[in-house]
Design an enzyme around this catalytic site. Sequence first.
Site, short mmCIF file in Angstrom:
data_model
loop_
_atom_site.label_atom_id
_atom_site.label_comp_id
_atom_site.label_asym_id
_atom_site.label_seq_id
_atom_site.Cartn_x
_atom_site.Cartn_y
_atom_site.Cartn_z
CE LYS A 258 40.34 30.41 36.18
NZ LYS A 258 39.44 29.54 36.95
CE1 TYR B 121 35.90 33.44 38.46
CE2 TYR B 121 37.82 33.88 39.81
CZ TYR B 121 37.26 33.32 38.68
OH TYR B 121 38.04 32.63 37.78
CG ASN C 269 39.31 25.95 36.22
OD1 ASN C 269 39.92 27.01 36.33
ND2 ASN C 269 38.00 25.86 36.37
CG HIS D 29 37.43 33.87 33.35
ND1 HIS D 29 36.25 33.53 33.97
CD2 HIS D 29 37.13 34.94 32.55
CE1 HIS D 29 35.30 34.38 33.60
NE2 HIS D 29 35.81 35.24 32.73
CD GLU E 20 33.66 38.04 32.51
OE1 GLU E 20 34.30 37.46 31.61
OE2 GLU E 20 32.98 37.43 33.37
P1 IDP Z 1 33.74 28.65 34.94
O1 IDP Z 1 35.16 29.12 35.19
O2 IDP Z 1 33.72 27.31 34.24
O3 IDP Z 1 32.86 29.67 34.28
P2 IDP Z 1 32.38 29.26 37.48
O4 IDP Z 1 31.26 28.46 38.07
O5 IDP Z 1 32.07 30.62 36.94
O6 IDP Z 1 33.08 28.32 36.38
O7 IDP Z 1 33.48 29.38 38.63
C1 IDP Z 1 34.57 30.26 38.49
C2 IDP Z 1 35.84 29.57 38.98
O8 IDP Z 1 35.71 29.29 40.38
C3 IDP Z 1 36.11 28.21 38.35
O9 IDP Z 1 36.76 28.31 37.10
C4 IDP Z 1 36.97 27.55 39.41
O10 IDP Z 1 38.32 28.02 39.34
C5 IDP Z 1 36.34 28.06 40.69
N1 IDP Z 1 35.32 27.12 41.22
C6 IDP Z 1 34.05 26.96 40.78
N2 IDP Z 1 33.40 26.01 41.49
C7 IDP Z 1 34.30 25.58 42.42
C8 IDP Z 1 34.23 24.60 43.48
O11 IDP Z 1 33.22 23.95 43.72
N3 IDP Z 1 35.36 24.44 44.24
C9 IDP Z 1 36.51 25.16 44.01
N4 IDP Z 1 36.61 26.08 43.04
C10 IDP Z 1 35.52 26.29 42.25
MG MG Z 2 32.14 31.48 35.05
#
Ligand code: IDP
Ligand code: MG
Length: 155
Positions: free
Chosen positions: A9, A49, A112, A115, A126
């Site tokens: 990212k 997403y 974070n 992905h 994907e």
């Molecule tokens: P993952 O990346 O660990 O699979 P997902 O739940 O699929 O997590 O969420 C996709 C991305 O959306 C996360 O990596 C993060 O960047 C963002 N995200 C998820 N939950 C939150 C939140 O509660 N606040 C802000 N960003 C979030």
């Molecule tokens: Mg995810």
Amino acid sequence: MEQTLVILKPSCVERCLIGEVISRIQRRGIIITGMKMMQLDEKILREHYAHLVERPFFPELCASMMASPVVCLVLKGVDVVEVFRAMTGATNGRKAAPGTLRGDFCMSGQANIIHASDSPENAKIEIARFFKPEEVFDYVPQNLDFLYAKDDLNQ
Ligand code: IDP
Ligand code: MG
């Protein structure tokens, strides 16, 4: 052998962590079969997403994913989806275990750095979303016999 889709990212690219992440992928013995830089747009992010489009943080997530180019990777290995999710760590970097990529390199729930596909079924969808078939090089590396024993490959 299974494949998975990984995105480095903007929080990885801008913090100059591309090399750190790719180095760990290669040290683990995971095979890179696709790699390219891309500028994401809202259209592809709404698909990617789709499970988060209704969440209040979606506009900010979208903006953060378009803030710089990203690096997209296709990784190959036995059980690589599960193996790489474990290497990635929990979604919130502050809760991710030390030793994981998020646990070692970030402090954010959203920024974070990585992905990673969460299931073999989603990985196929994907990979097709981010790569043309001719951009994935499903080659057999010369060191395969040293990465795996025969019984790893015959499951
Ligand atoms: P993952 O990346 O660990 O699979 P997902 O739940 O699929 O997590 O969420 C996709 C991305 O959306 C996360 O990596 C993060 O960047 C963002 N995200 C998820 N939950 C939150 C939140 O509660 N606040 C802000 N960003 C979030
Ligand atoms: Mg995810």
